[in-house]
Each structure stands twice: as C-alpha cells, then as structure tokens.
Design a protein around this motif. Structure first.
Motif, PDB file in Angstrom:
ATOM      1  N   TYR B 193       9.340 -17.671 -44.297  1.00 43.50           N
ATOM      2  CA  TYR B 193       8.425 -16.577 -44.173  1.00 43.50           C
ATOM      3  C   TYR B 193       8.900 -15.191 -44.101  1.00 43.50           C
ATOM      4  O   TYR B 193       8.473 -14.181 -44.201  1.00 43.50           O
ATOM      5  CB  TYR B 193       7.314 -16.838 -42.862  1.00 43.50           C
ATOM      6  N   CYS B 220       3.706 -29.536 -41.153  1.00 44.04           N
ATOM      7  CA  CYS B 220       3.191 -29.030 -40.107  1.00 44.04           C
ATOM      8  C   CYS B 220       1.853 -29.090 -39.570  1.00 44.04           C
ATOM      9  O   CYS B 220       0.942 -28.604 -40.440  1.00 44.04           O
ATOM     10  CB  CYS B 220       3.691 -27.336 -40.032  1.00 44.04           C
ATOM     11  N   ALA B 237       5.978 -21.065 -35.283  1.00 40.62           N
ATOM     12  CA  ALA B 237       4.583 -21.621 -35.527  1.00 40.62           C
ATOM     13  C   ALA B 237       3.531 -20.558 -36.428  1.00 40.62           C
ATOM     14  O   ALA B 237       2.803 -20.786 -37.199  1.00 40.62           O
ATOM     15  CB  ALA B 237       3.855 -22.224 -34.258  1.00 40.62           C
ATOM     16  N   MET B 238       3.760 -19.319 -35.916  1.00 43.02           N
ATOM     17  CA  MET B 238       3.026 -18.171 -36.420  1.00 43.02           C
ATOM     18  C   MET B 238       3.480 -17.755 -37.950  1.00 43.02           C
ATOM     19  O   MET B 238       2.702 -17.754 -38.785  1.00 43.02           O
ATOM     20  CB  MET B 238       3.195 -16.881 -35.633  1.00 43.02           C
ATOM     21  N   GLN B 241       2.262 -20.609 -40.209  1.00 39.42           N
ATOM     22  CA  GLN B 241       0.926 -20.444 -40.663  1.00 39.42           C
ATOM     23  C   GLN B 241       0.533 -19.426 -41.473  1.00 39.42           C
ATOM     24  O   GLN B 241      -0.391 -19.453 -42.249  1.00 39.42           O
ATOM     25  CB  GLN B 241      -0.159 -20.380 -39.256  1.00 39.42           C
ATOM     26  N   LEU B 242       1.305 -18.314 -41.253  1.00 37.08           N
ATOM     27  CA  LEU B 242       1.166 -16.994 -42.102  1.00 37.08           C
ATOM     28  C   LEU B 242       1.338 -17.454 -43.574  1.00 37.08           C
ATOM     29  O   LEU B 242       0.822 -16.965 -44.486  1.00 37.08           O
ATOM     30  CB  LEU B 242       1.719 -15.930 -41.532  1.00 37.08           C
ATOM     31  N   ARG B 244       1.466 -20.444 -44.824  1.00 36.52           N
ATOM     32  CA  ARG B 244       0.522 -21.391 -45.450  1.00 36.52           C
ATOM     33  C   ARG B 244      -0.619 -20.261 -45.977  1.00 36.52           C
ATOM     34  O   ARG B 244      -1.415 -20.855 -46.902  1.00 36.52           O
ATOM     35  CB  ARG B 244       0.145 -22.343 -44.399  1.00 36.52           C
ATOM     36  N   GLY B 245      -0.852 -19.320 -45.197  1.00 37.17           N
ATOM     37  CA  GLY B 245      -1.955 -18.706 -45.690  1.00 37.17           C
ATOM     38  C   GLY B 245      -1.621 -17.936 -47.208  1.00 37.17           C
ATOM     39  O   GLY B 245      -2.709 -17.899 -47.930  1.00 37.17           O
ATOM     40  N   LEU B 248      -2.460 -20.953 -49.471  1.00 34.57           N
ATOM     41  CA  LEU B 248      -3.885 -21.363 -49.439  1.00 34.57           C
ATOM     42  C   LEU B 248      -4.722 -20.322 -50.023  1.00 34.57           C
ATOM     43  O   LEU B 248      -5.893 -20.294 -50.021  1.00 34.57           O
ATOM     44  CB  LEU B 248      -4.474 -21.593 -48.049  1.00 34.57           C
ATOM     45  N   PHE B 250      -5.170 -17.361 -48.579  1.00 35.40           N
ATOM     46  CA  PHE B 250      -5.843 -16.275 -47.489  1.00 35.40           C
ATOM     47  C   PHE B 250      -4.832 -14.935 -47.478  1.00 35.40           C
ATOM     48  O   PHE B 250      -5.473 -13.986 -47.076  1.00 35.40           O
ATOM     49  CB  PHE B 250      -5.749 -16.860 -46.150  1.00 35.40           C
ATOM     50  N   ARG B 251      -3.625 -15.071 -48.057  1.00 35.67           N
ATOM     51  CA  ARG B 251      -2.812 -13.860 -48.139  1.00 35.67           C
ATOM     52  C   ARG B 251      -2.358 -13.639 -49.291  1.00 35.67           C
ATOM     53  O   ARG B 251      -2.273 -14.607 -50.117  1.00 35.67           O
ATOM     54  CB  ARG B 251      -1.716 -13.953 -46.976  1.00 35.67           C
TER      55      ARG B 251
END
Lengths: 143, 252
Positions: B193, B220, B237-238, B241-242, B244-245, B248, B250-251
């Motif tokens: 990331y 994860c 963790a942040m 998830q970002l 993975r965004g 997916l 989302f970003r």
C-alpha cells in the motif's frame, strides 16, 4: 506445518484474549461461521426427512421441540445475527470504508483502523445477537 | 531447565524493585523442546526489558541469545513476545507491564535461531516480493525536473506506512500467519500500500497482481492485531483494507 517454523497454529489463531475486542470479533466470526455451516449441513439432513413421508417428518421435527432443540436454535439465532451484523462491518472495512485516513502517527500510536466506529459495530453485533437470542428463547419457551 | 538467580545487590539502587525475568531457552541444533530460565532482576522506572536481558547476560548467563542494535525502536531487531504479546524489548519498560514476572519468548511465526533470536529471511523475502521501490518508466536523471515533486497531501497518503522498521511484530501477531505459512503477511501488504499510494509510483498494477493471490491480500480478515502491536504507528490493517479498496474498485 513444520515445527521449525515456530507457528502459533490453531491454538494461537483461536486465542481471543490478547488483542482487544477486534480479535474477539475475529474469533466469534470464525466460530459463528463454523456453527452456521454445521447448522446448514444439519438443516439439509433435517429437511431431507420429508422423503420419509409426513410421519417421518413429524418425528424428526419433534427433536426441535425439546429443551435441547430450543437451546440449539437459540444459539443458531445468535450466531446468525452476529455473523450478519459483524459481516457487514467487516465487508465495509474490507472496502477501505470507515478504517480512517492515513496520517502522520503520533505517540502512543493508537491505530486509526481500530476506531470507535468499528468498536461500536462489534459491540452492536454482540448486543443484537444477545437480544435476538433472548427473543428466540422467549418465543420458543413461552409457547 | 528452570533456574533462579539474582543479580547482586551492589548493582541495585535504593529506588529499584525486583522482578522475575523468565527467558525462553531453545537451541534447535540440540534441544528437543524449549524451556525457561528464571532470573531475579532489579529494575528502575525507566528500565527496559532489553536492559534487563542484557543485565542477565552481563551478570549471569552470557549465552542467552538475543538480537538487538539501536536500543531506540529504530532498527527493529529486538522484537519478542513479552508477557504474551509481541513487543520491542528496547521500547517496553518493565514498569509499564505491571507484573512481578516478565516472560520473554521468541516471536511466533518465525523460525528460531536460538533463544530469543528469530530468522527474518521470510519477512525480507515477502517484503522484496511486493517490489518495495518506486516503479517508473522515466528516471530523475532523464526528467527535466530535479526531483519528483509531491504536495503535502500526497505525502500524507503514504508517509505513515514508510515508518515501517521491519521488526516483524505484525507478522507475529497476525492470526492468519499463525496457520498459513504461505501468507504474504501484514508487513509486506502494508508496504505494498505504501508504494501504491505514492503519487510518484507507476507500479500499482504489477503490485496488485502480486498480492491478488489465494495466499495474498484475500487471506487478511481484518482482525487488526497487526496494528495493535506496531511500535511505529504504521497501522498495517488500515493499509491492507485501503489496498483492498483499490482491488474491489472502491478506490482508484
């Protein structure tokens, strides 16, 4: 798994005590997922009894009318509600929603991803599961 | 293997207190299983666990295997399990543990070299696997500008994740790492990331392809233990998830 790797294994993975409520939620999610899977398999077996005709079906259905059957169903209700509510929280988190924004960290380095929104989500999932279970118990034992 | 020793009183001051330091001992070359040696160690309010271990090495048993270097939470060498949780020994004061017994063990999910020292090869391999460098077609030398300019807002997007010192605590706390030896791990994913979010980097697609694996980012489950033990506030963790965004949609 090689002993040389010094991995914690299932015992470490399933230990919910060390890393706060998020790890408890992780553990409950695994547990409720496995429980629902077991219920799903049992449910398929249960409904397959219809092939034995109405008598066979009624005989098997009586199992769910016992005290033990009611308790099992109440636990299934709790697992179902927790898995659903916490699953929504986790899915949103997996999309990067509600996990905070990157920023220069300041001591004592509270992780932004473990923020109050997620904690509220976890406690809500546990509370709703408990309420649903109690409602289920009231309905089943109140008859 | 239990043994109790105490450091001589001439080393202690009137304000010092005593704790029992339990050190895990294991040499994979000739030991069948690990055991603990116990030492009674004096400490002050500011004494770190690493200093207590070094006291033991100095006064009692110089054969205790421990790796350390900077003593200021910068080199990432002295990660170990302290009273059940992964922490840096140099960054953990004994007085903060609120316990009369301090147990130190080697980090989980890493092969043991000896006693408290673990192998980092896998950590460095997975770190290298996600291409931890800027990927561009051009270079600074070929560019008309002397450097790749960024706004403060663009720096904020990744600078938190650049604080990683590769200590391995996140990998030790991760529940997936506990059971999946092929998992990339939170350290490498957070670093993926870090570079994906860097506005100077053009290697997003190649990095996402590397972690889009059955033992990659999808393993994860957002337990968040990695972020809770990070001594530098990286919050893996942040980052995961970002990241993975991005995958997916989302970003962008």
């Amino acid at each position: 798994m090689s002993k040389d790797e010094h991995r914690e294994g299932i015992k470490g993975m399933a230990n919910p005590t060390r890393y706060g409520i998020e790890r408890v939620a992780y553990w409950l999610m695994r547990l409720s997922g496995l429980g629902l899977l077991a219920y799903f398999v049992g449910h398929i077996y249960e409904t397959s009894n219809i092939l034995r005709g109405q008598v066979g079906w009624n005989e098997f259905l009586e199992l769910t009318q016992t005290t033990e059957g009611h308790l099992v169903l109440a636990i299934v209700i709790a697992m179902c509600v927790f898995h659903t509510v916490n699953g929504i929280r986790v899915m949103l988190g997996h999309g990067g929603i509600g996990v905070g924004k990157p920023a220069r960290p300041d001591y004592p380095y509270e992780p932004a991803s473990q923020n109050y929104r997620h904690k509220i989500g976890i406690y809500s999932a546990i509370l709703l599961a408990a309420i649903a279970m109690m409602y289920g118990l009231a309905v089943m034992f109140g008859e | 293997m239990a043994q109790v020793s105490s450091i001589s009183n001439e080393q202690t001051s009137p304000t010092s207190k005593l704790i029992t330091l339990r050190i895990s001992r294991f040499n994979p070359e000739h030991d069948e299983s690990s055991g603990f040696m116990e030492f009674s160690v004096s400490y002050e309010k500011w004494t770190t666990v690493l200093e207590a271990i070094l006291d033991v090495k100095k006064h009692h048993d110089h054969s205790v295997g421990v790796r350390y270097s900077c003593r200021q939470a910068t080199c990432g060498s002295c990660g170990m399990i302290i009273n059940g949780k992964p922490r840096l020994a140099c960054f953990t004061k004994i007085s903060e543990l609120n316990s009369d017994v301090v147990t130190v063990e080697p980090m989980n999910n890493f092969p043991i070299i000896r006693d408290l020292a673990v192998k980092f090869e896998k950590l460095f391999d997975t770190h290298q696997k996600i291409k931890p460098y800027l990927i561009r077609d051009d270079t600074e030398i070929e560019s008309n500008e002397k450097e790749f300019l960024q706004s403060p807002e663009e720096v904020e997007q990744y600078i938190q994740f650049a604080n990683c010192i590769k200590c391995g605590l996140c990998n030790s706390a991760c529940p997936t790492m506990a059971t999946d030896s092929s998992f990339v791990g939170p350290q490498a994913l957070a670093q993926a990331y870090r570079y994906v979010a860097d506005s100077r980097d053009k290697g997003k697609d190649s990095r996402l392809k590397i972690i889009d694996d059955s033992h990659g980012i999808w393993r994860c489950h957002f337990a968040g233990s990695c972020s809770q033990v990070c001594p530098k506030g990286v919050d893996p963790a942040m980052g995961i998830q970002l990241l993975r965004g991005y995958m997916l949609g989302f970003r962008s």
